[in-house]
Scaffold this active site. Structure first.
Site, PDB file in Angstrom:
ATOM      1  N   CYS A 287     -32.594 -23.205 -25.240  1.00 59.28           N
ATOM      2  CA  CYS A 287     -33.923 -23.116 -25.820  1.00 59.28           C
ATOM      3  C   CYS A 287     -33.858 -23.274 -27.333  1.00 59.28           C
ATOM      4  O   CYS A 287     -32.804 -23.511 -27.913  1.00 59.28           O
ATOM      5  CB  CYS A 287     -34.539 -21.759 -25.483  1.00 59.28           C
TER       6      CYS A 287
ATOM      7  N   ASN B 215     -31.591 -17.994 -27.053  1.00 61.25           N
ATOM      8  CA  ASN B 215     -31.133 -19.349 -26.749  1.00 61.25           C
ATOM      9  C   ASN B 215     -29.714 -19.227 -26.241  1.00 61.25           C
ATOM     10  O   ASN B 215     -28.833 -18.796 -26.990  1.00 61.25           O
ATOM     11  CB  ASN B 215     -31.179 -20.211 -28.017  1.00 61.25           C
ATOM     12  N   GLY B 216     -29.494 -19.558 -24.981  1.00 57.11           N
ATOM     13  CA  GLY B 216     -28.130 -19.473 -24.487  1.00 57.11           C
ATOM     14  C   GLY B 216     -28.047 -19.316 -22.993  1.00 57.11           C
ATOM     15  O   GLY B 216     -29.003 -19.550 -22.245  1.00 57.11           O
TER      16      GLY B 216
ATOM     17  N   VAL C 277     -33.531 -23.325 -16.856  1.00 54.02           N
ATOM     18  CA  VAL C 277     -32.277 -23.551 -16.142  1.00 54.02           C
ATOM     19  C   VAL C 277     -32.101 -22.521 -15.029  1.00 54.02           C
ATOM     20  O   VAL C 277     -31.752 -22.860 -13.906  1.00 54.02           O
ATOM     21  CB  VAL C 277     -31.072 -23.512 -17.115  1.00 54.02           C
TER      22      VAL C 277
ATOM     23  N   ARG D 124     -38.794 -23.368 -24.451  1.00 53.18           N
ATOM     24  CA  ARG D 124     -37.950 -23.105 -23.294  1.00 53.18           C
ATOM     25  C   ARG D 124     -37.506 -24.362 -22.565  1.00 53.18           C
ATOM     26  O   ARG D 124     -38.296 -25.258 -22.300  1.00 53.18           O
ATOM     27  CB  ARG D 124     -38.703 -22.211 -22.292  1.00 53.18           C
TER      28      ARG D 124
ATOM     29  N   SER E 103     -18.793 -30.292 -20.427  1.00 51.88           N
ATOM     30  CA  SER E 103     -18.097 -31.212 -21.321  1.00 51.88           C
ATOM     31  C   SER E 103     -16.797 -30.582 -21.813  1.00 51.88           C
ATOM     32  O   SER E 103     -16.673 -29.359 -21.889  1.00 51.88           O
ATOM     33  CB  SER E 103     -19.015 -31.556 -22.499  1.00 51.88           C
ATOM     34  N   GLY E 104     -15.846 -31.442 -22.198  1.00 49.30           N
ATOM     35  CA  GLY E 104     -14.488 -30.979 -22.510  1.00 49.30           C
ATOM     36  C   GLY E 104     -14.220 -30.618 -23.953  1.00 49.30           C
ATOM     37  O   GLY E 104     -13.048 -30.553 -24.351  1.00 49.30           O
TER      38      GLY E 104
END
Length: 614
Positions: free
Chosen positions: A2, A77-78, A53, A50, A377-378
């Site tokens: 967010c 946010n997280g 998820v 927002r 992602s790496g």
């Protein structure tokens, strides 16, 4: 994920500022396309955008909980990856929940444990909580800074936001840059010193830090730091523990109520995450994993192997997607798209950034968003396991400066004499480097060589890794895509930090211990493939385009860039064959073409943001 913003002041009627709050919140609409909310109750004004998820129906923010006369409010946010465990513990302590979202779990955790709740969180986060009992606002940022949080403290008002653009909407904060900010842009950039917001009145809450604002003022403190201690496990025990940690981390980060995909480059780091994701989806009956890769038109024609980019990725991506049976999506961009996206990527950072490396990621994320809302992602594996060339080359290990930026004299020489005299770029760089080295937690009994590798690891985790995390957050959230980065799990980083270099390089290979941990997870040819960084364009048309762009800027007498640079030296560089050199100007990927693109970004930023230099 967010976007959060707001302001706190202890006097006046904030309800008169409702339209200002809406304006600040709307500036972050790209971070949260699924909903918007504001809340004003003196002394707080909180705004939230927002991206849904988890529990899309019930996770609206700002979230308010009333406990008799007490009021708690949060903007967050997280993502918490241990939500289930925390909820179970809180239920056992008598709490009851109205939603399935981690926002409520986080707020109730604070209600139960206060600021000490941070020690219990596993996740990526930046949040603000109003606590009427203590009459304070509590801010915190995750341990390694995956999620951003900026603030400005002016005239008794604390203004905050996920990105500087939200703070710049507030009338008390102007886009002013001083000597320190210019030094950040021209000698540190596109990296940024932790805590520095570049703009004169904007700071960043550092990773692993919290902040309390009450009537007595503002107090910041660190709640997490790397600690050096002896490593007791042997090579085999270390590999087993790493595999268990990484598997647990990936599984936690695949939890979502919306589609999750994996970014796949065919290298060790992304292939491992994709393989673990496929295994988890197979065991839980969630179907086929979608993977995505990025490349550039005609890269196969122009790619030339060199020490920083030893091989092309495409054959390895095909190898892994077929091995894993993923639904793979090949994304490709052409030079004009990359050049055009430079401006958009600058807007996302609110600063000049990593040139086409940013621009391509922004375009890549925009394409991924068409089919997914969450990606893994790496990022960070090279920083924590020691994969970059500068971990393995004596001249870079002993450079006496940040090894991803080893041409400071050249960089300083591109500035006008007046600006060089004012900002003293080389002195500034030396001070920032000395500060970073002084922070390194020593371990008694280590040899000089061991100490040197610990310093290099620390510089990468605390100075280079945030640059890439900042890039990943800003470019992905610029299109409303949440990217999770399993290698940044703090348990993994804490463990790997203390693995001796001799074990990290097991088998006499970079990231050797990670390769050993992944034996059986990946095919041997992929497992022992030499590292290749994020792909960039090798098309000479890109250099031509950005060079021409800069030459046009030099011919524009109104450009705000001109007083800052040595125009003659820039023209000489543009006419020199060295402009296309593969020697990196910054990191592994930014050489001559990216230098010109960066200068074009600085010009655009100064004009677009109407930046004042003083």
């Amino acid at each position: 994920m967010c976007g959060i913003t707001g302001f706190i002041q202890w006097s006046g009627d904030l309800t008169q500022d409702s339209q200002l709050l809406v304006k600040m919140t709307d500036s972050l609409a790209h971070r949260g396309p699924d909903g918007s909310g504001t809340w004003i109750s003196n002394p707080c004004a909180f705004g939230h955008r927002r991206l849904s998820v988890i529990d899309p129906e019930n996770g609206a923010q700002p979230m308010i909980i009333h406990k008799e006369e007490d009021v708690y409010a949060i903007v967050y946010n997280g993502e918490l990856y241990n939500t289930a465990e925390l909820r179970a513990e809180l239920v056992a302590r008598g709490h009851r929940f109205q939603t399935q979202c981690d926002t409520e779990v986080l707020l109730v955790s604070y209600m139960e444990w206060g600021p000490d709740c941070l020690e219990r969180l596993n996740g990526i986060f930046a949040f603000a909580i109003w606590d009427s009992v203590r009459e304070q606002v509590f801010f915190a940022r995750d341990r390694v800074g995956v999620k951003p949080l900026f603030y400005s403290y002016k005239d008794g008002t604390l203004i905050f936001g996920s990105e500087p653009k939200a703070i710049l909407q507030h009338p008390k904060v102007e886009p002013v840059v001083g000597a320190e900010g210019l030094a950040e842009v021209f000698i540190i950039g596109p990296a940024r010193t932790p805590g520095h917001g570049v703009y004169k009145d904007i700071s960043e809450l550092r990773p692993g830090c919290a902040m309390i604002f009450n009537r007595e003022g503002l107090r910041k403190y660190s709640y997490w730091k790397l600690e050096s201690k002896p490593h007791e496990d042997d090579v085999d025990q270390t590999a087993r523990h790493l595999r268990d940690l990484l598997s647990d981390t990936v599984e936690r980060q695949l939890v979502s109520d919306v589609p999750v995909c994996s970014l796949l480059s065919g290298g060790l780091d992304s292939s491992a995450l994709s393989s673990l994701a496929v295994d988890y989806y197979s065991r839980t009956g969630q179907g086929q994993v979608h993977t995505y890769s990025v490349d550039y038109v005609d890269n196969d024609k122009f790619f030339q192997s060199h020490s920083f980019q030893p091989g092309a990725d495409a054959p390895w991506i095909k190898r892994m997607s077929e091995e894993l049976g993923t639904q793979h999506h090949w994304i490709e961009f052409d030079t004009p798209e990359l050049v055009e996206a430079l401006d958009a990527s600058t807007r996302q950072r609110d600063l000049p950034g990593m040139a086409d490396v940013d621009a391509s990621l922004f375009l890549f994320c925009r394409e991924i968003k068409k089919g997914a809302t969450v990606a893994i992602s790496g990022e960070a594996a090279d920083e924590i396991f020691g994969g970059y060339p500068w971990f393995h080359r004596e001249e870079m290990l002993n450079s006496g400066t940040f090894p991803w930026s080893v041409a400071p004299d050249m960089r300083a020489g591109l500035l006008s004499p007046e600006i060089r005299e004012w900002i003293k770029p080389l002195d500034y760089l030396g001070d920032r480097y000395s500060e970073a080295v002084a922070e390194v937690p020593a371990l008694q009994g280590e040899t000089g060589e061991q100490q040197k590798m610990r310093v290099m690891s620390y510089l990468n985790i605390t100075r280079f890794m945030p640059t890439l995390l900042d890039r990943k957050d800003r470019m992905s959230m610029g299109v409303g895509l949440e990217v999770r980065v399993p290698y940044t799990d703090h348990r993994l980083i804490e463990y790997v930090w203390n693995i001796p270099w001799s074990i990290k390089t097991a088998g006499d290979r970079e990231k050797g211990i990670l390769r050993k941990a992944l034996e059986g997870v990946l095919p041997d040819d992929v497992l022992y493939r030499k590292k290749s960084p994020y792909p960039k364009t090798h098309n000479p048309n890109y250099l031509t385009a950005v060079k021409q762009q800069v030459l046009s800027i030099l011919d524009d007498s109104t450009s705000p860039l001109l007083p800052l640079i040595d125009k003659k030296k820039i023209r000489e560089l543009a006419s020199s064959p060295d402009a296309s050199s593969n020697l990196p100007w910054f990191g592994q990927l930014m050489s001559g073409p990216q230098l010109f693109a960066y200068l074009a970004q600085v010009h655009f930023w100064l004009k677009e943001y109407n930046v004042a230099i003083r």
